[in-house]
Design an enzyme around this catalytic site. Sequence first.
Site, mmCIF file in Angstrom:
data_model
loop_
_atom_site.group_PDB
_atom_site.id
_atom_site.type_symbol
_atom_site.label_atom_id
_atom_site.label_comp_id
_atom_site.label_asym_id
_atom_site.label_seq_id
_atom_site.Cartn_x
_atom_site.Cartn_y
_atom_site.Cartn_z
ATOM 1 N N ASP A 1 20.876 9.758 30.226
ATOM 2 C CA ASP A 1 19.641 10.082 29.517
ATOM 3 C C ASP A 1 18.946 8.821 28.996
ATOM 4 O O ASP A 1 19.549 8.045 28.260
ATOM 5 C CB ASP A 1 19.991 10.981 28.321
ATOM 6 N N ASP B 1 24.608 4.777 31.874
ATOM 7 C CA ASP B 1 24.300 5.889 30.991
ATOM 8 C C ASP B 1 23.267 6.752 31.736
ATOM 9 O O ASP B 1 22.607 6.266 32.663
ATOM 10 C CB ASP B 1 23.715 5.323 29.685
ATOM 11 N N LYS C 1 31.143 7.880 23.684
ATOM 12 C CA LYS C 1 30.664 6.580 23.210
ATOM 13 C C LYS C 1 30.229 6.695 21.748
ATOM 14 O O LYS C 1 29.701 7.723 21.384
ATOM 15 C CB LYS C 1 29.440 6.136 24.045
ATOM 16 N N ASN D 1 27.394 10.987 27.130
ATOM 17 C CA ASN D 1 27.943 11.697 25.985
ATOM 18 C C ASN D 1 27.649 13.190 26.061
ATOM 19 O O ASN D 1 28.175 13.961 25.268
ATOM 20 C CB ASN D 1 27.373 11.132 24.678
ATOM 21 N N ASP E 1 20.537 2.793 27.253
ATOM 22 C CA ASP E 1 19.269 2.691 26.512
ATOM 23 C C ASP E 1 19.452 2.720 25.003
ATOM 24 O O ASP E 1 18.476 2.573 24.273
ATOM 25 C CB ASP E 1 18.328 3.845 26.916
HETATM 26 MG MG LIG Z 1 21.008 7.299 26.931
#
Ligand SMILES: [Mg+2]
Length: 254
Positions: free
Chosen positions: A10, A8, A179, A42, A204
């Site tokens: 961010d 991922d 996601k 995303n 995260d």
């Molecule tokens: Mg993230």
Amino acid sequence: MIKAVIFDLDGTLYKGKRAIDGASDTLERLRSEGIRTIFLTNAATRSRESMAQKLVGMGIRASREEMYCSSYFLARYLKDNHDGKKVFVVGEQGILDELDGAGVEHVDRGADIVAVGLDRRFTYEKLAKALAELQNGAMLVASNKDGTFPTEEGLMPGAGSIVASVETASGKEAYVVGKPNCYGLEIIKRDCGLSNEEIMIVGDRLDTDIKFAKRCGIRSALVLSGVSKKSEIKDLVPDYIFETVAEFSLPSGP
Ligand SMILES: [Mg+2]
């Protein structure tokens, strides 16, 4: 055996405009071990190319081929499943660029499909236009339903906030390509020739990254550098937990 690790972005590899310390080292270490690195976000405000450049600008080596954004998934989904249909976009340049790249026509009215992503210039007028298209029979698709996203100034409203308003106005439920839905994983597996057992995701957020892993059947690692905290773990339990991506390493064994 794990052959590819999906990261991922961010909150996992960077926060706002700054790379997480050690992110680049971890990626290079995995690559030197022959592990394929894949990026999955995303975010739909940029194209794959533009998002890869953003990482490079922060000192993280990344290519367009490794990058999977929900803007790309939207274009790919529409091309593969609704070829020749016209699209009204509530979103930013990333979606428009990917639609152009896939040869999907976007129009201001007379659309067969309304595609929604984060739009930081969202207005009541745009909402009314989207509603008109949906009332005329258009189908609703969305990049993701993340309610918020983290920035240096704190949480900001995410694409999900905009999707919710379009859904509320129209009474239609959006098909989501990002996601925690599994559409993106199917695309990655097809493109890279991988199976579920060969893939792990590092993220995260419990409600997107770890939920995605559980739903779609791949292993997962939670990093505590972003949104979710260790104390919030309840029913969605990651296989591994790391403070940050700097500490990430693959488990030994199969
Ligand atoms: Mg993230």
